[in-house]
Structures are given as C-alpha cells and as structure tokens.
Design an enzyme around this catalytic site. Sequence first.
Site, short mmCIF file in Angstrom:
data_model
loop_
_atom_site.label_atom_id
_atom_site.label_comp_id
_atom_site.label_asym_id
_atom_site.label_seq_id
_atom_site.Cartn_x
_atom_site.Cartn_y
_atom_site.Cartn_z
N ASP A 223 -4.50 -17.19 5.73
CA ASP A 223 -4.58 -17.81 7.39
C ASP A 223 -4.60 -19.18 7.33
OD1 ASP A 223 -5.82 -15.23 6.44
OD2 ASP A 223 -6.87 -16.45 5.11
N HIS B 169 -12.08 -14.03 2.42
CA HIS B 169 -9.93 -13.72 3.13
C HIS B 169 -10.15 -12.08 3.67
CE1 HIS B 169 -6.28 -12.86 3.67
NE2 HIS B 169 -5.98 -11.56 2.94
P1 NAX Z 1 3.11 -3.89 -3.11
O1 NAX Z 1 2.17 -2.32 -2.83
O2 NAX Z 1 4.07 -3.71 -2.59
O3 NAX Z 1 3.09 -4.47 -4.05
C1 NAX Z 1 1.47 -4.30 -5.10
C2 NAX Z 1 2.41 -4.60 -7.21
O4 NAX Z 1 1.10 -4.29 -7.38
C3 NAX Z 1 2.84 -3.20 -6.86
O5 NAX Z 1 4.73 -3.01 -7.50
C4 NAX Z 1 1.85 -2.66 -8.03
O6 NAX Z 1 2.78 -1.18 -9.26
C5 NAX Z 1 1.71 -3.68 -8.78
N1 NAX Z 1 0.88 -3.64 -9.12
C6 NAX Z 1 -0.75 -2.40 -9.28
N2 NAX Z 1 -1.49 -2.44 -9.67
C7 NAX Z 1 -1.02 -3.37 -11.01
C8 NAX Z 1 -1.61 -3.53 -12.44
N3 NAX Z 1 -2.58 -3.69 -12.85
N4 NAX Z 1 -0.56 -4.76 -12.93
C9 NAX Z 1 -0.27 -4.97 -12.68
N5 NAX Z 1 1.16 -4.85 -11.55
C10 NAX Z 1 0.07 -3.60 -10.39
O7 NAX Z 1 2.16 -4.55 -2.10
P2 NAX Z 1 1.94 -6.55 -1.78
O8 NAX Z 1 2.52 -6.31 -0.32
O9 NAX Z 1 2.99 -7.03 -2.20
O10 NAX Z 1 0.77 -6.88 -1.75
C11 NAX Z 1 0.12 -7.01 -2.58
C12 NAX Z 1 -1.79 -7.40 -2.39
O11 NAX Z 1 -1.58 -8.34 -1.83
C13 NAX Z 1 -2.35 -6.58 -1.94
O12 NAX Z 1 -3.27 -6.18 -2.40
C14 NAX Z 1 -2.20 -7.35 -0.52
O13 NAX Z 1 -3.04 -6.80 0.01
C15 NAX Z 1 -2.59 -8.85 -0.63
N6 NAX Z 1 -1.90 -9.55 0.36
C16 NAX Z 1 -2.87 -10.91 0.13
C17 NAX Z 1 -3.15 -11.51 1.25
C18 NAX Z 1 -3.64 -13.12 1.36
O14 NAX Z 1 -3.13 -13.32 1.69
N7 NAX Z 1 -4.67 -13.46 0.44
C19 NAX Z 1 -2.39 -11.96 2.34
C20 NAX Z 1 -1.09 -10.41 1.97
C21 NAX Z 1 -1.08 -9.51 1.15
O15 NAX Z 1 -1.80 -8.40 2.21
#
Ligand code: NAX
Length: 328
Positions: free
Chosen positions: A159, A187
């Site tokens: 952000d 956030h």
């Molecule tokens: P993806 O869905 O591509 O990847 C998430 C991965 O996490 C998957 O491979 C899944 O298998 C794995 N996972 C799920 N549960 C798990 C667990 N218990 N232990 C280990 N791994 C686990 O998502 P992606 O685009 O990489 O985004 C990840 C997260 O970042 C999301 O929650 C998203 O909302 C968040 N974000 C946060 C941002 C921020 O500024 N704070 C910005 C970007 C993003 O949106």
Amino acid sequence: TRTPVNVTVTGAAGQIGYALLFRIASGQLLGADVPVKLRLLEITPALKAAEGTAMELDDCAFPLLQGIDISDDPNVAFDGANVALLVGARPRTKGMERGDLLEANGGIFKPQGQAINAHAADDIKVLVVGNPANTNALIAQAAAPDVPAERFTAMTRLDHNRALTQLAKKTGSTVADIKRLTIWGNHSATQYPDIFHASIAGKNAAEVVNDEKWLAEDFIPTVAKRGAAIIEARGASSAASAANAAIDHVHTWVNGTADGDWVSMGIPSDGSYGVPEGLISSFPVTTKDGKYEIVQGLEINEFSRARIDASVKELEEERDAVRGLGLI
Ligand code: NAX
C-alpha cells in the site's frame, strides 16, 4: 563465512511464492553477502508444485542459496527459522461470511504461531502477507506467547509503495523525491494513506498537491482499491508487486531506514496515536539494528483522525470476532 539465515516461506507454491523465492535466494531480502536456507511450507496437495519451484531454484545456481527444505508440517518448516514470511492463507470464496473467513484463517495462523513459538530461532522476525493480514498476524502472535509480540508484523508496504507512485504521478515528481509517507490502520479498503507529513523534494506534499478533493476522492480510493484494479486488469491478483513489498518490508526491518525517511509497517500498537494497545495496525516507523520504532509526535489533523479511527475500528471488530471464536 557467515552462517546461513533460515527463511521460512508459507504458501510457497502460490503465485506470490513464485515471485518471492527467487529474490530471497538471490540476496535481495537480507543482503548480497548473506547466505540463506529456504524452508518451504505448503499444504500436502501443493507439495509437488513446491518441489517444482525448488527445482527451478536449484537451476538458478544462486551462490547464496545453501539449501531448500519442503514440508507440510509447520513444526518442521519453522524449526530454526530466523525470518518467516506467512504468505499462504485461505482466500474469501463466494458466499463466505467474514466470520467464516476469520475462522478458516485461524485454522492456519494459530498452529503456525504455535509452531513458531515452539521451534523458531530466538531472533525470529515474522511478516504476515496472507489476508486478512493484520488479524492473521494477531492470531499467530497470540499463539506464540514466548516470542516478543513486536516480532509479529503485517504487510502494508505494498500500500505504501502504491501510494508513493500515485503521489509521484500526480505531482510530476519521482518516487525517490518522496519521503515520510504513511499508511495507517488495516491492510483493507479502510486503510489511510497519509501525505500530510510527507515531503516531495523537501516541500510538504499536501501543500504541493493542494487539492483535498483529489486526496479524498481519487488518491485514497485508488490506493485502497488498487488490489481489485489489478485483478480486473490482469485477471489475477497482484503477485510480483506483493512479493516486492515483502522483500522491502523485511529488508528495511533488518537493514534500517534512510536518514530522514520512514516506512509503513503493520505492528502491535503500543497505544500511540490513540490506537488501542495490542492491535496490529499500520504506523510510520523507522528501523535500525533490526528493530523498529513508531515515529512519535506527528500532528494528526481532523481529515486524518477520522480516517485512522475508521480503520482502527475495523481492526477492533476483527479482533473481537477472532476473540469470540476463541482464536486469541
Ligand atoms: P495463491 O492462492 O496463489 O497461493 C497461496 C498458497 O498458499 C497456495 O499454494 C496454498 O496451497 C498455500 N496454503 C494454503 N494454506 C496453507 C497452509 N496452511 N500452509 C501453507 N501453505 C498454505 O495466493 P497468492 O496470490 O500467492 O496470495 C497469498 C496471500 O497474499 C493471499 O491471502 C492474498 O490475499 C494475500 N495478499 C496480501 C497482500 C498484502 O498487501 N498484505 C497483497 C497481495 C495479496 O493479495
């Protein structure tokens, strides 16, 4: 030669993981002279994909990368961790209520916090990226009573970076000219990007802009809703920019802020600026020697006060909801 730093990344097979791991292994997280070991945590069905990413990491032959472990067990993945990037989270799916989302993420971040408590290195630093990031960080922190609370942080640096570029474009300056911008609060769509203390090439940013309507109706919503705009344009959520911000967050925490500047981090409140103690909220911080401090003494005008309070109120509601679910 230095002993390698253990960096644990959860959600390693996801899209942020794919944009993040190569940069960590190349030295951009901790420094060009710091060897790293990667510990990847994934859920069982994604282990094979994580192995594929690890094969590619091998194929980069990064001189600083001293090993890659992959596990679906948090107790293994956080063993000896010095830095933990908690990226994997449960996304909101259609028809999911906020309570369901918080509960599903509690099922991820509570056991991860417990594993960090039991197994991480004494100097562990945690960045939560997975949404809802602030409250997921609170859940993990509450589950790790032996780790100092201030080691649990949530990412608002994306952000912050988004706000820098929007302000640079509006004023015909460059991001390098801008200092002391702040993201306050959660956030989420209620976050408040504050330019009243920022400077552009030494001049007060709010005076340079001199357009409160633009601030309220353009700048703030553009920054807050940027994630949705990326999804709309790309057909997928922001990944490279999120990974970049995670690198920035940890790099700044470890290596310090520049003189006369600060960054935004979601951190446990000490009560500063009227944010209730213990809430994980974004603040302006300076960092030095691996520690951060909230910038004190900023005057908060009415425009800012109302927006900070609204975002903090949302954080309190999220905290109360996870408390009601027995997650903290
Ligand atoms: P993806 O869905 O591509 O990847 C998430 C991965 O996490 C998957 O491979 C899944 O298998 C794995 N996972 C799920 N549960 C798990 C667990 N218990 N232990 C280990 N791994 C686990 O998502 P992606 O685009 O990489 O985004 C990840 C997260 O970042 C999301 O929650 C998203 O909302 C968040 N974000 C946060 C941002 C921020 O500024 N704070 C910005 C970007 C993003 O949106």
